[in-house]
Design an enzyme around this catalytic site. Structure first.
Site, PDB file in Angstrom:
ATOM      1  N   ASN A   9       0.831  -1.208   0.000  1.00 38.21           N
ATOM      2  CA  ASN A   9       0.000   0.000   0.000  1.00 38.21           C
ATOM      3  C   ASN A   9       0.863   1.255   0.000  1.00 38.21           C
ATOM      4  O   ASN A   9       0.349   2.362  -0.018  1.00 38.21           O
ATOM      5  CB  ASN A   9      -0.879   0.050   1.271  1.00 38.21           C
ATOM      6  CG  ASN A   9      -1.961  -0.997   1.249  1.00 38.21           C
ATOM      7  OD1 ASN A   9      -2.698  -1.089   0.277  1.00 38.21           O
ATOM      8  ND2 ASN A   9      -2.057  -1.795   2.300  1.00 38.21           N
ATOM      9  N   ASN A  10       2.171   1.050   0.068  1.00 41.03           N
ATOM     10  CA  ASN A  10       3.093   2.176   0.224  1.00 41.03           C
ATOM     11  C   ASN A  10       3.318   2.875  -1.121  1.00 41.03           C
ATOM     12  O   ASN A  10       3.891   2.302  -2.040  1.00 41.03           O
ATOM     13  CB  ASN A  10       4.410   1.627   0.795  1.00 41.03           C
ATOM     14  CG  ASN A  10       5.422   2.714   1.073  1.00 41.03           C
ATOM     15  OD1 ASN A  10       5.609   3.608   0.260  1.00 41.03           O
ATOM     16  ND2 ASN A  10       6.082   2.619   2.216  1.00 41.03           N
ATOM     17  N   HIS A  12       5.228   5.498  -1.861  1.00 39.22           N
ATOM     18  CA  HIS A  12       6.648   5.773  -2.155  1.00 39.22           C
ATOM     19  C   HIS A  12       7.282   4.576  -2.857  1.00 39.22           C
ATOM     20  O   HIS A  12       7.979   4.712  -3.846  1.00 39.22           O
ATOM     21  CB  HIS A  12       7.428   6.041  -0.860  1.00 39.22           C
ATOM     22  CG  HIS A  12       7.206   7.385  -0.264  1.00 39.22           C
ATOM     23  ND1 HIS A  12       7.709   8.536  -0.812  1.00 39.22           N
ATOM     24  CD2 HIS A  12       6.538   7.761   0.839  1.00 39.22           C
ATOM     25  CE1 HIS A  12       7.366   9.572  -0.066  1.00 39.22           C
ATOM     26  NE2 HIS A  12       6.642   9.119   0.942  1.00 39.22           N
ATOM     27  N   LYS A  13       7.027   3.394  -2.303  1.00 40.47           N
ATOM     28  CA  LYS A  13       7.635   2.183  -2.875  1.00 40.47           C
ATOM     29  C   LYS A  13       7.048   1.866  -4.239  1.00 40.47           C
ATOM     30  O   LYS A  13       7.758   1.434  -5.145  1.00 40.47           O
ATOM     31  CB  LYS A  13       7.443   0.993  -1.925  1.00 40.47           C
ATOM     32  CG  LYS A  13       8.293   1.125  -0.690  1.00 40.47           C
ATOM     33  CD  LYS A  13       8.522  -0.167   0.010  1.00 40.47           C
ATOM     34  CE  LYS A  13       7.269  -0.770   0.538  1.00 40.47           C
ATOM     35  NZ  LYS A  13       7.532  -1.945   1.360  1.00 40.47           N
ATOM     36  N   ASP A  69       9.781  -7.033   1.897  1.00 41.24           N
ATOM     37  CA  ASP A  69       9.812  -6.646   3.301  1.00 41.24           C
ATOM     38  C   ASP A  69      11.223  -6.130   3.544  1.00 41.24           C
ATOM     39  O   ASP A  69      12.197  -6.773   3.149  1.00 41.24           O
ATOM     40  CB  ASP A  69       9.475  -7.818   4.218  1.00 41.24           C
ATOM     41  CG  ASP A  69       9.034  -7.313   5.591  1.00 41.24           C
ATOM     42  OD1 ASP A  69       8.120  -6.479   5.641  1.00 41.24           O
ATOM     43  OD2 ASP A  69       9.621  -7.729   6.602  1.00 41.24           O
ATOM     44  N   ASP A 151      15.788   7.350   5.788  1.00 42.62           N
ATOM     45  CA  ASP A 151      16.683   7.926   4.774  1.00 42.62           C
ATOM     46  C   ASP A 151      17.525   9.096   5.275  1.00 42.62           C
ATOM     47  O   ASP A 151      18.706   9.183   4.928  1.00 42.62           O
ATOM     48  CB  ASP A 151      15.872   8.375   3.545  1.00 42.62           C
ATOM     49  CG  ASP A 151      15.527   7.209   2.616  1.00 42.62           C
ATOM     50  OD1 ASP A 151      16.105   6.123   2.781  1.00 42.62           O
ATOM     51  OD2 ASP A 151      14.677   7.398   1.728  1.00 42.62           O
ATOM     52  N   HIS A 176      18.979  -1.124  -1.397  1.00 42.63           N
ATOM     53  CA  HIS A 176      18.629  -2.501  -1.048  1.00 42.63           C
ATOM     54  C   HIS A 176      17.436  -2.985  -1.869  1.00 42.63           C
ATOM     55  O   HIS A 176      17.454  -4.068  -2.441  1.00 42.63           O
ATOM     56  CB  HIS A 176      18.308  -2.561   0.454  1.00 42.63           C
ATOM     57  CG  HIS A 176      17.364  -1.485   0.925  1.00 42.63           C
ATOM     58  ND1 HIS A 176      17.561  -0.157   0.640  1.00 42.63           N
ATOM     59  CD2 HIS A 176      16.190  -1.525   1.605  1.00 42.63           C
ATOM     60  CE1 HIS A 176      16.572   0.563   1.147  1.00 42.63           C
ATOM     61  NE2 HIS A 176      15.720  -0.249   1.734  1.00 42.63           N
ATOM     62  N   ARG A 177      16.400  -2.130  -1.956  1.00 37.98           N
ATOM     63  CA  ARG A 177      15.196  -2.531  -2.689  1.00 37.98           C
ATOM     64  C   ARG A 177      15.503  -2.672  -4.181  1.00 37.98           C
ATOM     65  O   ARG A 177      15.066  -3.624  -4.826  1.00 37.98           O
ATOM     66  CB  ARG A 177      14.085  -1.501  -2.462  1.00 37.98           C
ATOM     67  CG  ARG A 177      12.733  -1.948  -2.973  1.00 37.98           C
ATOM     68  CD  ARG A 177      11.588  -1.169  -2.362  1.00 37.98           C
ATOM     69  NE  ARG A 177      11.949   0.143  -1.903  1.00 37.98           N
ATOM     70  CZ  ARG A 177      12.211   0.444  -0.628  1.00 37.98           C
ATOM     71  NH1 ARG A 177      12.104  -0.460   0.317  1.00 37.98           N
ATOM     72  NH2 ARG A 177      12.575   1.657  -0.289  1.00 37.98           N
TER      73      ARG A 177
HETATM   74  P1  IMP Z   1       8.955  -2.132   4.273  1.00 40.80           P
HETATM   75  O1  IMP Z   1       8.907  -3.532   4.758  1.00 40.80           O
HETATM   76  O2  IMP Z   1       9.685  -1.993   2.977  1.00 40.80           O
HETATM   77  O3  IMP Z   1       7.611  -1.456   4.273  1.00 40.80           O
HETATM   78  O4  IMP Z   1       9.846  -1.287   5.267  1.00 40.80           O
HETATM   79  C1  IMP Z   1       9.589  -1.260   6.637  1.00 40.80           C
HETATM   80  C2  IMP Z   1      10.209  -0.020   7.216  1.00 40.80           C
HETATM   81  O5  IMP Z   1      11.626  -0.040   7.007  1.00 40.80           O
HETATM   82  C3  IMP Z   1       9.735   1.281   6.595  1.00 40.80           C
HETATM   83  O6  IMP Z   1       8.555   1.745   7.196  1.00 40.80           O
HETATM   84  C4  IMP Z   1      10.891   2.200   6.893  1.00 40.80           C
HETATM   85  O7  IMP Z   1      10.847   2.637   8.223  1.00 40.80           O
HETATM   86  C5  IMP Z   1      12.086   1.257   6.747  1.00 40.80           C
HETATM   87  N1  IMP Z   1      12.616   1.318   5.366  1.00 40.80           N
HETATM   88  C6  IMP Z   1      12.553   0.364   4.422  1.00 40.80           C
HETATM   89  N2  IMP Z   1      13.116   0.763   3.275  1.00 40.80           N
HETATM   90  C7  IMP Z   1      13.559   2.015   3.504  1.00 40.80           C
HETATM   91  C8  IMP Z   1      14.234   2.975   2.684  1.00 40.80           C
HETATM   92  O8  IMP Z   1      14.524   2.782   1.501  1.00 40.80           O
HETATM   93  N3  IMP Z   1      14.518   4.145   3.285  1.00 40.80           N
HETATM   94  C9  IMP Z   1      14.205   4.414   4.577  1.00 40.80           C
HETATM   95  N4  IMP Z   1      13.565   3.580   5.364  1.00 40.80           N
HETATM   96  C10 IMP Z   1      13.241   2.368   4.837  1.00 40.80           C
END
Ligand code: IMP
Length: 193
Positions: A9-10, A12-13, A69, A151, A176-177
């Site tokens: 749902n994010n 930004h991602k 994740d 970030d 990383h992503r």
């Molecule tokens: P998610 O599993 O990708 O949703 O990430 C979980 C949490 O990790 C996010 O809510 C951020 O707090 C942190 N996070 C993950 N990827 C990033 C990034 O690229 N930049 C900053 N924080 C991140």
């Protein structure tokens, strides 16, 4: 263009990943397929949590999908916040999480940290995992306003600026992503040969 569900749902991602896959796949997110359930992330690892999300979408929507994740692992904090990155400070959100990491790192000389992403893919009823890691150090104060989450305090190795001071394109070259997604893309392409 081929459709793939990105189980998130994010926004930004979604924007970041759409840019990575531009011209190759049409990425639908959970909102696009009408999935409003908050899929439980009850796993103990990034891989378990990512796989919970893809299993849910595959079971309920019968679509090929992937999920990621991610989180921040801080060496001096025993790799916390890790899978708890999104809720490290409870329900306070990104800024509260970042402030808590800074507070817990006060006076700490070892500032090594990494961001880790694990991507789960369900494709033709098979499960696959892909991982990306970026190493860096934690600043003592925030710098930059771009990006999200941690970030502003994460400075990747080899750079003098934080992720929040980079353009989305610069971050996408090393993050990383992006690394995990690039492995996913290479795999998807290899299937089409
Ligand atoms: P998610 O599993 O990708 O949703 O990430 C979980 C949490 O990790 C996010 O809510 C951020 O707090 C942190 N996070 C993950 N990827 C990033 C990034 O690229 N930049 C900053 N924080 C991140």
């Amino acid at each position: 263009m081929r459709e793939l569900v990105f189980a998130t749902n994010n926004q930004h991602k979604t924007v970041e990943v759409r840019q990575l896959l531009e011209g190759q796949y049409k990425i639908l997110n959970l909102g696009d397929i009408g999935c409003i359930t908050d899929i439980p992330e009850t796993g103990h690892t990034f891989a378990e949590n990512a796989a919970l999300k893809t299993s849910y979408v595959h079971l309920n929507y019968q679509m090929d999908c992937f999920a990621d994740d991610s989180g921040l692992e801080v060496e001096a904090l025993n790799n916390q916040p890790g899978i708890y990155s999104a809720r490290y400070a409870g329900t306070g959100g990104d800024m509260a999480n970042l402030q808590l990491v800074l507070k817990n790192m006060e006076g700490q000389a070892n500032r090594k940290a990494c961001f880790r992403t694990v991507v789960s893919l369900v494709q033709n009823n098979e499960n696959y995992l892909f991982e990306g890691v970026i190493n860096g150090t934690l600043r003592e104060e925030s710098a930059g306003v771009k990006g999200f989450g941690y970030d502003p305090i994460f400075q990747p190795d080899g750079y003098a600026i934080t992720f929040a001071e980079m353009s989305m394109q610069e971050k996408n070259e090393i993050s990383h992503r992006a690394q995990a997604m690039n492995k996913l893309i290479a795999f998807l392409k290899s299937l089409q040969v």
